[in-house]
Structure formats: structure tokens, C-alpha cells
Design a protein around this motif. Structure first.
Motif, PDB file in Angstrom:
ATOM      1  N   GLY A 154       7.736  -7.339  -1.085  1.00 49.36           N
ATOM      2  CA  GLY A 154       7.849  -7.350  -2.536  1.00 49.36           C
ATOM      3  C   GLY A 154       6.507  -7.630  -3.181  1.00 49.36           C
ATOM      4  N   ALA A 155       5.453  -7.039  -2.613  1.00 52.48           N
ATOM      5  CA  ALA A 155       4.083  -7.398  -3.000  1.00 52.48           C
ATOM      6  C   ALA A 155       3.676  -6.903  -4.376  1.00 52.48           C
ATOM      7  N   ALA A 156       4.439  -5.983  -4.956  1.00 52.59           N
ATOM      8  CA  ALA A 156       4.075  -5.472  -6.282  1.00 52.59           C
ATOM      9  C   ALA A 156       4.724  -6.267  -7.412  1.00 52.59           C
ATOM     10  N   ALA A 179       7.475  -0.556  -3.101  1.00 53.53           N
ATOM     11  CA  ALA A 179       7.903   0.811  -3.349  1.00 53.53           C
ATOM     12  C   ALA A 179       6.681   1.716  -3.474  1.00 53.53           C
ATOM     13  N   SER A 180       6.877   2.991  -3.141  1.00 52.65           N
ATOM     14  CA  SER A 180       5.767   3.947  -3.065  1.00 52.65           C
ATOM     15  C   SER A 180       4.985   4.077  -4.362  1.00 52.65           C
ATOM     16  N   ASP A 181       5.641   3.885  -5.506  1.00 53.33           N
ATOM     17  CA  ASP A 181       4.966   4.049  -6.790  1.00 53.33           C
ATOM     18  C   ASP A 181       3.854   3.030  -7.003  1.00 53.33           C
ATOM     19  N   HIS A 182       3.851   1.958  -6.231  1.00 52.16           N
ATOM     20  CA  HIS A 182       2.960   0.848  -6.519  1.00 52.16           C
ATOM     21  C   HIS A 182       1.940   0.572  -5.419  1.00 52.16           C
ATOM     22  N   LEU A 183       1.761   1.532  -4.513  1.00 54.19           N
ATOM     23  CA  LEU A 183       0.853   1.330  -3.386  1.00 54.19           C
ATOM     24  C   LEU A 183      -0.576   1.067  -3.848  1.00 54.19           C
ATOM     25  N   GLN A 193      -3.427  -3.551   4.260  1.00 50.74           N
ATOM     26  CA  GLN A 193      -2.553  -2.440   4.632  1.00 50.74           C
ATOM     27  C   GLN A 193      -1.333  -2.463   3.728  1.00 50.74           C
ATOM     28  N   VAL A 194      -1.057  -1.346   3.066  1.00 49.29           N
ATOM     29  CA  VAL A 194       0.116  -1.242   2.199  1.00 49.29           C
ATOM     30  C   VAL A 194       1.145  -0.358   2.883  1.00 49.29           C
ATOM     31  N   ILE A 195       2.398  -0.757   2.788  1.00 47.43           N
ATOM     32  CA  ILE A 195       3.493  -0.093   3.483  1.00 47.43           C
ATOM     33  C   ILE A 195       4.567   0.269   2.473  1.00 47.43           C
ATOM     34  N   ASN A 296      16.217  -5.237 -14.355  1.00 47.86           N
ATOM     35  CA  ASN A 296      15.468  -5.898 -13.295  1.00 47.86           C
ATOM     36  C   ASN A 296      16.226  -5.821 -11.975  1.00 47.86           C
ATOM     37  N   ARG A 297      17.544  -5.877 -12.061  1.00 51.37           N
ATOM     38  CA  ARG A 297      18.369  -5.812 -10.851  1.00 51.37           C
ATOM     39  C   ARG A 297      18.390  -4.417 -10.245  1.00 51.37           C
ATOM     40  N   THR A 298      18.382  -3.386 -11.069  1.00 50.88           N
ATOM     41  CA  THR A 298      18.638  -2.025 -10.581  1.00 50.88           C
ATOM     42  C   THR A 298      17.395  -1.169 -10.401  1.00 50.88           C
ATOM     43  N   GLU A 299      16.266  -1.558 -10.980  1.00 52.69           N
ATOM     44  CA  GLU A 299      15.079  -0.709 -10.928  1.00 52.69           C
ATOM     45  C   GLU A 299      13.932  -1.414 -10.219  1.00 52.69           C
ATOM     46  N   SER A 300      13.167  -0.610  -9.458  1.00 48.34           N
ATOM     47  CA  SER A 300      11.959  -1.128  -8.819  1.00 48.34           C
ATOM     48  C   SER A 300      10.832  -1.105  -9.841  1.00 48.34           C
ATOM     49  N   ARG A 301      10.089  -2.203  -9.945  1.00 47.68           N
ATOM     50  CA  ARG A 301       8.982  -2.245 -10.897  1.00 47.68           C
ATOM     51  C   ARG A 301       7.897  -3.150 -10.354  1.00 47.68           C
TER      52      ARG A 301
END
Length: 311
Positions: A154-156, A179-183, A193-195, A296-301
Motif C-alpha cells: 500500500g505504498a502509494a 496499483a499500477s497507476d501509481h508506480l 523496486q516497485v511492484i 475510499n473503500r471502493t477505489e484505489s488512490r
């Protein structure tokens, strides 16, 4: 003088409809407390987890309860014994429990610090819980040494983005999932290293991890034991049952934030002077808080969502 105030109220555990805007009594500051006119409040995953009852054993509540755990505002009145603040001071901090989603909150002066002059209230409200929790959870298992291998899930998010910076500052080798959007955002914070948590399995990519900071929980915790070094530890912030889920011979620690005004003052100064990145990615109005909790519960941000009470 108006004796009531607007607040975001949880009447019963449940889904989005369990949270509503309501008129409640305006508090009075008790011994050692200040009454704050809230200008902005930081939003956190704990909002919807409290709402749904996921942490009711760790955080028992007497319902109805006002949600929200961190804020920035102006001292409106002081209670008996207060020595650190005066009426008119701009302050920021955790409320030491729940209650930040209200026009006024009474908070212990020991939890608060002055807001740096170069930060507005929205920027300030994004800092207290996430920054202090990231620092405390990073150091919970012991001192951080250069070269340590640290995995942050949950690094983003608000918590994770601070932890990446703190771990890198300490000289650790930082592995981060998000999530990929926040690499690129997390890579820019210093992660080695980002995963992509959506398309890659961290347990196939890393090993011999000295410390896992689990800000996600669920099956992520279960898979994290596989990558842990023999003497490593997992610190969990989202799994109150982590001790029961820790395999024999392993070390799992449950983290709970402790207000630390001196640490908060230092970290707020770091943000104000550009030494620490604090990202506010969305600002909502007071009336939008119930919807934002569900989002906040349903979306990655990434970064923080802050409610601006002046909007």
C-alpha cells in the motif's frame, strides 16, 4: 450562541447508508483540552473500517459516534490547565480517537502542535495520523539500519508514501507494492523496486525481507510470511488479528497509532520546508464526506483525501 454543530455521524455499523450528516451538541473543552474550530480534516481508510465494524473489537465505540481522526483548525476556546495554546492559534493533530468530522472538536492539547505558517489547513490536515503512524510503524520492530530490506504494501497511500520516504532516508532497500497507476509516484518517493499489485505477485519477486509494513491486510498478509527472512518481522496496521495469524516461529506485530506532538511538529516542519513529500490528491467539501468515505473503500488512490470545511 449556537449550541449545536454539524457532524458526520455513525449511528450503526454497516454500509454507506450508516453514515449521515446530523446536528449534534457542540462540545466544551475539559481539563487540558482546547476547543478547535475545524477547518479541514484528513480522510483515512479507518473511516470505512470503523463504519463497517471491522475493527470494533480493537476500537470499541459507543454509538452514535462522530467519525474522523485528524484535523487542522483554529483554537476557539481553552479549557482549564491549558498552557501551550491560546485562542486564535492555528493547530493540527489527531483528535486522540474519533470526532474530527465536526465543526468543533475538543482535543487534548498534548496531541497537538502549531501549524507551520507556510501550510494551509488542507495541507496540514493531511499530515497528523499518516506521517506519525508511518514513522512509528516503521520503527515498531526495532531500529532501522542501512541495507535492511523493507517491503511496504500500500505504498502509494497516505501512510505508505510517508513510510517509503522514511525507510529510504534511513538507508534501507525499499520494495513497494501498489496499483499500477501509481508506480511512478512511488518510484519518485525513493522506492528501489516497485511492484504492481494488480498484475504482479510480490511473493514471486522478492525474498529475505527484514521488515514488512502491511498497510493492506487480507491475503496480502498471508503471502507476506513467505518472503520474510528468518529473523524478520511483519508490522500490520489493518489486521487486528495479526497475532493469531502469525505462524509459529515468526514475528508479527499489531500497530496502533500513539499521538506524539513533538514528532508531529518535526514532520510538519519537514513538509513545510520541502524535506518530506505530502500529497493531497483530492479535496472534498464537508457535505461530501459520507460519499468520500465509501469511495475510499471502493477505489484505489494515492496520497491523501482531505475534507475542506470552508467549501
Amino acid at each position: 450562541m449556537k449550541m449545536t454543530q454539524r457532524a458526520v455521524l455513525l449511528r450503526t455499523y454497516g454500509g454507506a447508508s450508516s453514515v449521515e450528516l446530523a446536528e449534534v451538541a457542540k462540545p466544551d473543552p475539559a481539563q487540558g483540552q482546547v476547543l478547535i474550530r475545524v477547518q479541514a480534516a484528513g480522510m483515512n481508510a479507518i473511516d470505512w473500517k470503523v463504519r463497517e465494524g471491522y475493527v470494533r473489537d480493537a476500537f470499541p465505540l459507543q454509538l452514535p459516534a462522530i467519525l474522523g481522526i485528524e484535523m487542522a483548525g483554529v483554537v476557539e476556546a481553552i479549557g482549564p490547565g491549558v498552557t501551550r495554546f491560546v485562542v486564535g492559534d492555528r493547530v493540527m493533530g489527531p483528535v486522540g480517537g474519533l470526532g474530527a468530522y465536526a465543526e468543533f472538536v475538543a482535543a487534548d492539547e498534548a496531541n497537538l502542535c502549531l501549524t507551520p505558517g507556510s501550510l494551509d489547513d488542507v495541507q496540514a490536515a493531511a499530515i497528523p495520523v499518516a506521517a506519525v503512524s508511518a514513522w512509528q510503524s516503521l520503527h515498531l520492530a526495532g531500529p532501522i539500519h542501512p541495507g535492511q530490506r523493507i517491503l511496504i504494501h500500500g505504498a502509494a497511500g497516505g501512510l505508505g508514501s510517508y513510510a517509503v520516504q522514511f525507510a529510504k532516508r534511513a538507508g534501507a532497500e525499499v520494495f513497494a507494492t501498489m496499483a499500477s497507476d501509481h508506480l511512478e509516484y512511488v518510484r519518485g518517493l525513493g522506492a528501489d523496486q516497485v511492484i504492481d499489485s494488480k498484475t504482479q505477485r510480490f511473493d514471486h519477486m522478492v525474498q529475505d525481507i527484514d521488515l514488512v509494513l502491511d498497510y493492506v491486510g487480507g491475503e496480502v498478509l498471508e503471502r507476506s510470511w513467505q518472503v520474510l527472512a528468518a529473523t524478520g518481522a511483519i508490522v500490520g496496521t489493518t489486521s487486528p488479528d495479526i497475532l493469531a495469524r502469525t505462524p509459529p516461529g515468526r514475528r508479527g506485530l499489531w500497530f496502533m497509532n500513539q499521538p506524539d506532538a513533538a514528532l508531529l511538529e518535526m514532520l510538519a516542519s519537514d513538509v513545510a520546508h520541502g524535506r518530506l513529500t505530502s500529497k493531497v490528491t483530492q479535496v472534498v467539501g464537508f457535505v461530501d464526506i459520507p460519499v468520500a468515505i465509501e469511495r475510499n473503500r471502493t477505489e484505489s488512490r494515492f496520497g491523501k483525501v482531505v475534507a475542506d470545511f470552508t467549501r
